[in-house]
Design an enzyme around this catalytic site. Structure first.
Site, mmCIF file in Angstrom:
data_model
loop_
_atom_site.group_PDB
_atom_site.id
_atom_site.type_symbol
_atom_site.label_atom_id
_atom_site.label_comp_id
_atom_site.label_asym_id
_atom_site.label_seq_id
_atom_site.Cartn_x
_atom_site.Cartn_y
_atom_site.Cartn_z
ATOM 1 N N HIS A 226 0.819 -1.223 0.000
ATOM 2 C CA HIS A 226 0.000 0.000 0.000
ATOM 3 C C HIS A 226 0.853 1.274 0.000
ATOM 4 O O HIS A 226 0.360 2.350 -0.350
ATOM 5 C CB HIS A 226 -0.992 -0.012 1.173
ATOM 6 N N ASP A 277 -0.800 -7.436 1.762
ATOM 7 C CA ASP A 277 -0.090 -6.151 1.815
ATOM 8 C C ASP A 277 1.405 -6.379 2.050
ATOM 9 O O ASP A 277 1.923 -6.176 3.148
ATOM 10 C CB ASP A 277 -0.690 -5.284 2.924
ATOM 11 N N SER A 378 4.003 2.484 8.380
ATOM 12 C CA SER A 378 3.615 1.460 7.406
ATOM 13 C C SER A 378 4.833 0.816 6.758
ATOM 14 O O SER A 378 5.810 1.484 6.431
ATOM 15 C CB SER A 378 2.746 2.077 6.317
#
Length: 433
Positions: A226, A277, A378
Protein backbone atom coordinates in the site's frame (compact mmCIF):
# COMPACT_ATOMS: atom_id res chain seq x y z
CA UNK A 1 50.76 52.55 -25.73
CA UNK A 2 50.98 55.06 -22.83
CA UNK A 3 48.26 53.19 -20.97
CA UNK A 4 50.10 49.92 -21.47
CA UNK A 5 53.39 51.37 -20.22
CA UNK A 6 51.65 52.83 -17.17
CA UNK A 7 50.10 49.46 -16.35
CA UNK A 8 53.44 47.72 -16.68
CA UNK A 9 55.06 50.28 -14.38
CA UNK A 10 52.40 49.84 -11.69
CA UNK A 11 52.63 46.05 -11.92
CA UNK A 12 56.42 46.24 -11.56
CA UNK A 13 56.07 48.40 -8.47
CA UNK A 14 53.52 46.06 -6.89
CA UNK A 15 55.53 42.90 -7.34
CA UNK A 16 58.91 44.47 -6.42
CA UNK A 17 60.18 44.07 -2.92
CA UNK A 18 62.69 46.90 -2.34
CA UNK A 19 64.24 47.88 0.96
CA UNK A 20 63.38 50.94 3.09
CA UNK A 21 60.64 53.42 2.19
CA UNK A 22 60.11 51.88 -1.26
CA UNK A 23 58.80 48.58 0.21
CA UNK A 24 55.60 47.54 -1.52
CA UNK A 25 54.46 44.76 0.81
CA UNK A 26 55.48 43.20 4.07
CA UNK A 27 54.47 40.23 6.16
CA UNK A 28 52.31 40.93 9.19
CA UNK A 29 51.10 38.84 12.05
CA UNK A 30 48.64 36.13 11.03
CA UNK A 31 46.07 37.45 13.50
CA UNK A 32 45.52 40.51 11.32
CA UNK A 33 44.25 38.44 8.39
CA UNK A 34 43.17 35.17 9.93
CA UNK A 35 45.33 33.18 7.51
CA UNK A 36 45.13 29.41 7.80
CA UNK A 37 47.28 26.49 6.67
CA UNK A 38 50.57 28.38 6.89
CA UNK A 39 49.37 31.44 4.97
CA UNK A 40 51.16 34.74 5.60
CA UNK A 41 49.44 38.08 6.10
CA UNK A 42 50.86 40.60 3.62
CA UNK A 43 50.34 44.39 3.64
CA UNK A 44 50.28 46.12 0.23
CA UNK A 45 51.60 49.68 0.75
CA UNK A 46 50.59 51.10 -2.63
CA UNK A 47 47.01 49.90 -2.13
CA UNK A 48 46.18 51.79 1.10
CA UNK A 49 47.92 49.18 3.23
CA UNK A 50 45.38 46.51 2.28
CA UNK A 51 46.18 43.19 3.95
CA UNK A 52 45.80 39.88 2.17
CA UNK A 53 46.78 36.30 2.85
CA UNK A 54 49.63 34.94 0.77
CA UNK A 55 48.81 31.24 0.54
CA UNK A 56 51.29 28.37 0.27
CA UNK A 57 51.12 25.96 -2.61
CA UNK A 58 47.89 23.88 -2.85
CA UNK A 59 45.90 26.39 -0.77
CA UNK A 60 43.75 29.30 -1.89
CA UNK A 61 40.89 31.49 -0.74
CA UNK A 62 40.63 34.67 1.28
CA UNK A 63 42.08 32.91 4.33
CA UNK A 64 43.92 30.06 2.55
CA UNK A 65 41.07 27.85 3.75
CA UNK A 66 40.58 25.94 0.49
CA UNK A 67 42.78 22.88 0.00
CA UNK A 68 43.01 22.30 -3.75
CA UNK A 69 44.73 18.94 -3.24
CA UNK A 70 41.76 17.33 -1.48
CA UNK A 71 39.77 15.04 -3.76
CA UNK A 72 38.07 12.97 -1.03
CA UNK A 73 36.86 13.38 2.55
CA UNK A 74 37.86 11.66 5.79
CA UNK A 75 35.31 10.42 8.32
CA UNK A 76 32.10 12.37 7.85
CA UNK A 77 33.85 15.19 5.99
CA UNK A 78 33.54 17.82 8.73
CA UNK A 79 37.13 18.91 8.02
CA UNK A 80 36.83 18.63 4.23
CA UNK A 81 38.05 21.83 2.53
CA UNK A 82 38.28 20.68 -1.09
CA UNK A 83 36.63 22.09 -4.21
CA UNK A 84 33.80 19.65 -4.96
CA UNK A 85 30.77 21.78 -5.85
CA UNK A 86 28.02 19.54 -7.23
CA UNK A 87 25.41 17.32 -5.60
CA UNK A 88 24.95 13.61 -6.27
CA UNK A 89 22.67 14.42 -9.20
CA UNK A 90 25.21 16.79 -10.75
CA UNK A 91 23.41 20.00 -9.80
CA UNK A 92 25.68 22.98 -8.98
CA UNK A 93 25.94 24.12 -5.39
CA UNK A 94 24.87 27.60 -4.34
CA UNK A 95 27.57 29.89 -2.97
CA UNK A 96 27.61 30.16 0.81
CA UNK A 97 27.36 33.95 0.48
CA UNK A 98 24.51 33.98 -2.04
CA UNK A 99 21.37 35.93 -0.97
CA UNK A 100 19.17 32.85 -0.59
CA UNK A 101 21.79 30.94 1.42
CA UNK A 102 22.27 33.90 3.76
CA UNK A 103 18.73 33.19 4.97
CA UNK A 104 19.70 29.64 5.98
CA UNK A 105 21.34 28.45 9.18
CA UNK A 106 24.76 27.91 7.60
CA UNK A 107 26.23 30.70 5.47
CA UNK A 108 29.39 32.74 4.86
CA UNK A 109 28.43 35.57 7.23
CA UNK A 110 28.29 33.45 10.40
CA UNK A 111 30.76 34.43 13.10
CA UNK A 112 32.26 30.93 12.92
CA UNK A 113 32.19 30.69 9.12
CA UNK A 114 35.99 30.42 8.78
CA UNK A 115 36.16 27.55 11.26
CA UNK A 116 33.35 25.77 9.39
CA UNK A 117 34.97 26.28 5.99
CA UNK A 118 32.22 28.59 4.73
CA UNK A 119 33.07 31.61 2.60
CA UNK A 120 32.74 33.31 -0.77
CA UNK A 121 32.57 30.03 -2.66
CA UNK A 122 30.18 27.20 -3.46
CA UNK A 123 32.30 24.26 -2.34
CA UNK A 124 30.78 21.36 -0.40
CA UNK A 125 31.17 21.42 3.36
CA UNK A 126 29.77 19.63 6.41
CA UNK A 127 29.38 22.31 9.10
CA UNK A 128 26.78 20.40 11.14
CA UNK A 129 28.42 16.97 11.23
CA UNK A 130 26.06 15.16 8.91
CA UNK A 131 27.06 11.89 7.23
CA UNK A 132 29.06 13.50 4.42
CA UNK A 133 29.75 16.92 2.83
CA UNK A 134 26.72 18.75 1.46
CA UNK A 135 25.63 22.06 0.00
CA UNK A 136 22.49 24.04 -0.76
CA UNK A 137 21.06 23.41 -4.22
CA UNK A 138 18.40 25.38 -6.06
CA UNK A 139 15.53 23.08 -7.10
CA UNK A 140 12.66 24.96 -8.62
CA UNK A 141 11.84 27.92 -6.39
CA UNK A 142 13.36 26.43 -3.23
CA UNK A 143 16.78 25.61 -1.84
CA UNK A 144 17.49 22.13 -0.51
CA UNK A 145 20.33 20.49 1.39
CA UNK A 146 21.86 17.88 -0.91
CA UNK A 147 24.79 15.54 -0.38
CA UNK A 148 27.76 16.13 -2.64
CA UNK A 149 29.49 14.21 -5.37
CA UNK A 150 32.76 13.70 -3.52
CA UNK A 151 34.51 10.44 -2.70
CA UNK A 152 34.98 8.96 0.77
CA UNK A 153 38.75 8.49 1.19
CA UNK A 154 38.23 5.10 2.83
CA UNK A 155 36.31 3.61 -0.10
CA UNK A 156 38.42 1.18 -2.06
CA UNK A 157 41.33 1.25 0.41
CA UNK A 158 42.50 -1.73 2.42
CA UNK A 159 42.65 -1.22 6.18
CA UNK A 160 46.11 -0.69 7.61
CA UNK A 161 45.79 -3.83 9.69
CA UNK A 162 43.91 -6.95 8.60
CA UNK A 163 40.62 -7.60 10.33
CA UNK A 164 38.02 -10.27 10.09
CA UNK A 165 35.47 -9.68 7.35
CA UNK A 166 32.03 -8.83 8.73
CA UNK A 167 29.17 -11.06 7.66
CA UNK A 168 25.41 -10.83 7.96
CA UNK A 169 23.97 -12.65 10.98
CA UNK A 170 20.22 -12.17 10.92
CA UNK A 171 18.51 -10.84 14.02
CA UNK A 172 21.70 -9.67 15.74
CA UNK A 173 21.74 -6.25 17.43
CA UNK A 174 24.67 -4.10 18.46
CA UNK A 175 22.89 -2.08 21.16
CA UNK A 176 19.93 -2.01 23.47
CA UNK A 177 17.43 0.91 23.57
CA UNK A 178 17.97 3.51 26.26
CA UNK A 179 16.05 6.80 26.13
CA UNK A 180 12.37 6.66 27.07
CA UNK A 181 9.91 9.12 25.48
CA UNK A 182 6.13 9.35 25.27
CA UNK A 183 4.69 6.63 23.09
CA UNK A 184 7.87 4.59 22.87
CA UNK A 185 11.63 4.86 23.00
CA UNK A 186 14.09 6.87 20.98
CA UNK A 187 16.35 4.30 19.40
CA UNK A 188 19.00 4.21 16.71
CA UNK A 189 20.11 2.13 13.76
CA UNK A 190 22.47 0.03 15.86
CA UNK A 191 19.49 -1.17 17.88
CA UNK A 192 17.29 -1.69 14.80
CA UNK A 193 19.90 -2.48 12.11
CA UNK A 194 17.43 -4.13 9.72
CA UNK A 195 15.16 -1.08 9.52
CA UNK A 196 14.97 0.49 6.05
CA UNK A 197 13.83 4.09 5.55
CA UNK A 198 12.08 4.45 2.19
CA UNK A 199 11.85 7.90 0.60
CA UNK A 200 9.83 9.03 -2.39
CA UNK A 201 11.29 11.26 -5.09
CA UNK A 202 9.25 14.23 -6.28
CA UNK A 203 9.39 16.35 -9.38
CA UNK A 204 12.15 18.88 -9.02
CA UNK A 205 14.41 16.49 -7.11
CA UNK A 206 13.17 16.77 -3.52
CA UNK A 207 12.55 13.64 -1.46
CA UNK A 208 10.21 12.91 1.46
CA UNK A 209 10.01 10.01 3.87
CA UNK A 210 7.31 7.51 2.91
CA UNK A 211 7.42 4.16 4.70
CA UNK A 212 9.55 1.70 6.59
CA UNK A 213 10.87 -1.65 5.51
CA UNK A 214 13.07 -4.52 6.68
CA UNK A 215 16.33 -5.86 5.26
CA UNK A 216 15.87 -9.62 4.78
CA UNK A 217 18.99 -10.21 2.67
CA UNK A 218 21.85 -8.02 1.42
CA UNK A 219 19.90 -7.13 -1.75
CA UNK A 220 16.27 -7.31 -0.62
CA UNK A 221 13.98 -5.17 1.54
CA UNK A 222 10.42 -6.20 2.38
CA UNK A 223 7.71 -3.59 2.96
CA UNK A 224 3.97 -3.03 2.37
CA UNK A 225 2.37 -2.78 -1.09
CA UNK A 226 0.00 0.00 0.00
CA UNK A 227 3.02 2.32 0.33
CA UNK A 228 3.72 2.12 -3.42
CA UNK A 229 0.40 1.36 -5.10
CA UNK A 230 -0.22 4.98 -6.19
CA UNK A 231 3.28 5.39 -7.64
CA UNK A 232 4.48 1.93 -8.72
CA UNK A 233 7.62 2.93 -10.64
CA UNK A 234 10.89 1.88 -9.02
CA UNK A 235 12.56 5.15 -10.05
CA UNK A 236 10.30 7.00 -7.61
CA UNK A 237 12.08 5.64 -4.53
CA UNK A 238 15.33 5.76 -2.56
CA UNK A 239 16.15 3.41 0.33
CA UNK A 240 18.41 4.19 3.29
CA UNK A 241 19.84 1.62 5.68
CA UNK A 242 21.48 2.54 8.97
CA UNK A 243 19.55 5.81 9.34
CA UNK A 244 18.65 7.05 12.83
CA UNK A 245 17.24 10.49 11.97
CA UNK A 246 14.97 11.65 9.17
CA UNK A 247 16.46 13.95 6.52
CA UNK A 248 19.79 13.90 8.30
CA UNK A 249 22.94 11.87 7.93
CA UNK A 250 23.79 9.02 10.24
CA UNK A 251 27.38 7.89 10.15
CA UNK A 252 27.60 4.52 8.44
CA UNK A 253 24.26 4.75 6.63
CA UNK A 254 23.98 3.55 3.03
CA UNK A 255 21.82 4.90 0.20
CA UNK A 256 20.30 2.66 -2.46
CA UNK A 257 18.41 2.90 -5.69
CA UNK A 258 15.55 0.45 -6.25
CA UNK A 259 16.51 -2.05 -8.95
CA UNK A 260 13.20 -3.92 -8.73
CA UNK A 261 9.88 -3.06 -7.08
CA UNK A 262 7.57 -6.05 -6.74
CA UNK A 263 4.03 -5.49 -5.47
CA UNK A 264 1.80 -8.40 -4.53
CA UNK A 265 -0.38 -9.38 -7.48
CA UNK A 266 -3.45 -9.96 -5.29
CA UNK A 267 -3.22 -6.85 -3.17
CA UNK A 268 -6.58 -5.21 -2.45
CA UNK A 269 -7.86 -2.57 -0.06
CA UNK A 270 -11.31 -2.35 1.46
CA UNK A 271 -12.67 0.48 3.60
CA UNK A 272 -10.01 -0.22 6.21
CA UNK A 273 -8.27 -3.54 5.68
CA UNK A 274 -5.37 -4.20 3.30
CA UNK A 275 -5.11 -7.73 1.90
CA UNK A 276 -1.85 -9.33 0.71
CA UNK A 277 -0.09 -6.15 1.81
CA UNK A 278 3.51 -7.07 1.09
CA UNK A 279 6.13 -5.73 -1.34
CA UNK A 280 9.74 -6.49 -2.21
CA UNK A 281 12.42 -3.98 -3.17
CA UNK A 282 15.70 -5.11 -4.68
CA UNK A 283 18.30 -2.52 -3.77
CA UNK A 284 21.64 -1.46 -5.26
CA UNK A 285 24.01 1.42 -4.62
CA UNK A 286 25.02 3.68 -7.50
CA UNK A 287 28.02 1.36 -7.87
CA UNK A 288 25.86 -1.73 -8.13
CA UNK A 289 26.52 -3.04 -4.62
CA UNK A 290 24.08 -4.59 -2.19
CA UNK A 291 24.11 -3.79 1.53
CA UNK A 292 27.29 -4.34 3.53
CA UNK A 293 27.05 -5.60 7.13
CA UNK A 294 28.03 -3.28 9.97
CA UNK A 295 26.95 -2.36 13.49
CA UNK A 296 24.08 -0.34 12.01
CA UNK A 297 23.17 -2.57 9.04
CA UNK A 298 22.02 -6.16 9.56
CA UNK A 299 19.40 -8.52 8.22
CA UNK A 300 16.36 -9.73 10.16
CA UNK A 301 15.53 -13.43 10.27
CA UNK A 302 12.44 -14.70 8.46
CA UNK A 303 10.04 -16.96 10.39
CA UNK A 304 9.56 -20.70 9.92
CA UNK A 305 6.79 -21.37 7.42
CA UNK A 306 4.51 -23.19 9.84
CA UNK A 307 5.30 -21.47 13.12
CA UNK A 308 4.42 -18.04 14.49
CA UNK A 309 4.98 -16.38 17.83
CA UNK A 310 2.21 -17.16 20.30
CA UNK A 311 -0.43 -14.70 21.46
CA UNK A 312 0.69 -12.34 24.22
CA UNK A 313 4.28 -12.64 22.96
CA UNK A 314 6.05 -9.31 23.48
CA UNK A 315 7.33 -7.93 20.17
CA UNK A 316 9.01 -4.77 18.87
CA UNK A 317 7.79 -2.25 16.30
CA UNK A 318 10.02 0.44 14.80
CA UNK A 319 9.52 3.53 12.65
CA UNK A 320 9.50 7.28 12.09
CA UNK A 321 5.71 7.39 12.38
CA UNK A 322 3.55 10.09 13.93
CA UNK A 323 2.61 10.13 17.59
CA UNK A 324 -0.99 10.91 16.58
CA UNK A 325 -2.82 10.80 13.22
CA UNK A 326 -3.39 14.56 13.46
CA UNK A 327 0.31 15.37 13.81
CA UNK A 328 1.70 17.44 10.94
CA UNK A 329 5.16 15.89 10.91
CA UNK A 330 6.71 12.49 11.28
CA UNK A 331 9.08 11.83 14.15
CA UNK A 332 12.58 13.20 13.49
CA UNK A 333 14.13 10.30 15.35
CA UNK A 334 13.78 6.57 14.89
CA UNK A 335 11.58 5.12 17.62
CA UNK A 336 10.63 1.70 18.82
CA UNK A 337 8.12 0.35 21.29
CA UNK A 338 6.81 -2.96 22.55
CA UNK A 339 3.45 -4.51 21.76
CA UNK A 340 1.95 -7.90 22.50
CA UNK A 341 0.38 -10.23 19.96
CA UNK A 342 -3.41 -10.48 20.17
CA UNK A 343 -4.93 -13.86 19.37
CA UNK A 344 -6.82 -14.30 16.11
CA UNK A 345 -9.99 -15.20 17.98
CA UNK A 346 -9.91 -12.00 20.02
CA UNK A 347 -9.05 -9.75 17.07
CA UNK A 348 -12.00 -11.14 15.07
CA UNK A 349 -14.50 -10.25 17.78
CA UNK A 350 -17.09 -7.65 16.67
CA UNK A 351 -15.80 -4.89 18.97
CA UNK A 352 -12.31 -5.40 17.54
CA UNK A 353 -12.27 -5.84 13.73
CA UNK A 354 -14.59 -8.76 13.12
CA UNK A 355 -14.22 -10.53 9.78
CA UNK A 356 -11.92 -7.82 8.36
CA UNK A 357 -8.99 -9.69 9.92
CA UNK A 358 -8.01 -12.78 7.92
CA UNK A 359 -5.59 -15.62 8.64
CA UNK A 360 -2.93 -13.75 6.61
CA UNK A 361 -2.90 -11.00 9.22
CA UNK A 362 -1.68 -10.58 12.79
CA UNK A 363 -2.91 -8.20 15.48
CA UNK A 364 -0.71 -6.63 18.14
CA UNK A 365 -1.28 -3.94 20.75
CA UNK A 366 0.03 -2.46 23.95
CA UNK A 367 -1.90 -4.08 26.83
CA UNK A 368 -2.63 -0.60 28.21
CA UNK A 369 -3.49 0.78 24.72
CA UNK A 370 -0.88 3.52 25.15
CA UNK A 371 1.60 2.77 22.34
CA UNK A 372 1.06 1.53 18.81
CA UNK A 373 2.21 1.81 15.23
CA UNK A 374 0.82 4.90 13.51
CA UNK A 375 0.86 6.80 10.22
CA UNK A 376 4.34 6.69 8.73
CA UNK A 377 5.18 3.35 10.34
CA UNK A 378 3.61 1.46 7.41
CA UNK A 379 5.82 -1.23 5.92
CA UNK A 380 8.02 -1.37 9.00
CA UNK A 381 8.86 -4.46 11.04
CA UNK A 382 7.01 -6.29 13.79
CA UNK A 383 9.85 -8.30 15.32
CA UNK A 384 9.24 -11.18 17.73
CA UNK A 385 11.47 -13.85 19.21
CA UNK A 386 10.89 -17.28 17.65
CA UNK A 387 13.10 -20.24 18.54
CA UNK A 388 15.40 -17.86 20.38
CA UNK A 389 16.00 -15.52 17.42
CA UNK A 390 14.65 -12.09 16.54
CA UNK A 391 12.35 -12.70 13.59
CA UNK A 392 10.31 -10.58 11.18
CA UNK A 393 6.86 -11.78 12.22
CA UNK A 394 4.75 -8.99 10.73
CA UNK A 395 4.74 -5.93 8.47
CA UNK A 396 2.91 -2.78 9.61
CA UNK A 397 -0.22 -2.69 7.44
CA UNK A 398 -3.38 -1.05 8.81
CA UNK A 399 -5.50 -0.17 11.84
CA UNK A 400 -8.04 2.33 13.12
CA UNK A 401 -6.38 5.46 14.51
CA UNK A 402 -3.37 4.93 16.81
CA UNK A 403 -3.39 3.22 20.22
CA UNK A 404 -7.21 3.16 20.21
CA UNK A 405 -8.79 0.73 22.68
CA UNK A 406 -9.93 -2.54 21.09
CA UNK A 407 -8.38 -1.44 17.78
CA UNK A 408 -4.91 -3.00 17.70
CA UNK A 409 -2.45 -2.55 14.89
CA UNK A 410 -2.86 -5.09 12.09
CA UNK A 411 0.18 -6.61 10.41
CA UNK A 412 0.83 -8.71 7.33
CA UNK A 413 1.61 -12.22 8.56
CA UNK A 414 5.04 -12.88 7.02
CA UNK A 415 4.97 -16.65 7.54
CA UNK A 416 2.05 -16.88 5.08
CA UNK A 417 4.09 -15.22 2.33
CA UNK A 418 7.35 -17.17 2.44
CA UNK A 419 6.62 -19.04 -0.83
CA UNK A 420 5.81 -15.70 -2.50
CA UNK A 421 9.07 -14.19 -1.23
CA UNK A 422 11.05 -17.23 -2.39
CA UNK A 423 9.47 -17.13 -5.86
CA UNK A 424 10.18 -13.46 -6.48
CA UNK A 425 13.69 -13.45 -5.03
CA UNK A 426 14.47 -16.63 -7.00
CA UNK A 427 15.79 -18.41 -3.96
CA UNK A 428 18.32 -15.69 -3.04
CA UNK A 429 17.09 -15.65 0.56
CA UNK A 430 17.68 -18.39 3.10
CA UNK A 431 14.22 -19.11 4.50
CA UNK A 432 15.38 -21.64 7.10
CA UNK A 433 16.15 -20.41 10.61
Amino acid sequence: MRVLLACLLVCALVVSDSDGSNEVHKESGESNCGCLNGGKCVTYKYFSNIQRCSCPKKFQGEHCEIDTSKTCYQGNGHSYRGKANRDLSGRPCLAWDSPTVLLKMYHAHRSDAIQLGLGKHNYCRNPDNQRRPWCYVQIGLKQFVQFCMVQDCSVGKSPSSPREKEEFQCGQKALRPRFKIVGGQVTNAENQPWFAAIYRRHRGGSITYLCGGSLISPCWVVSATHCFIDHPKKENYIVYLGQSRLNSDTRGEMQFEVEKLILHEDYSAESLAHHNDIALLKIRTSRGQCAQPSRSIQTICLPPEHEDAHSRTRCEITGFGKENPSDYRYSDELKMTFVSLVSHEVCQQPHYYGAEVTDKMLCAADPQWETDSCQGDSGGPLVCTIQGRLTLTGIVSWGRDCAMKYKPGVYTRVSKFLPWINTHTRGEINLVL
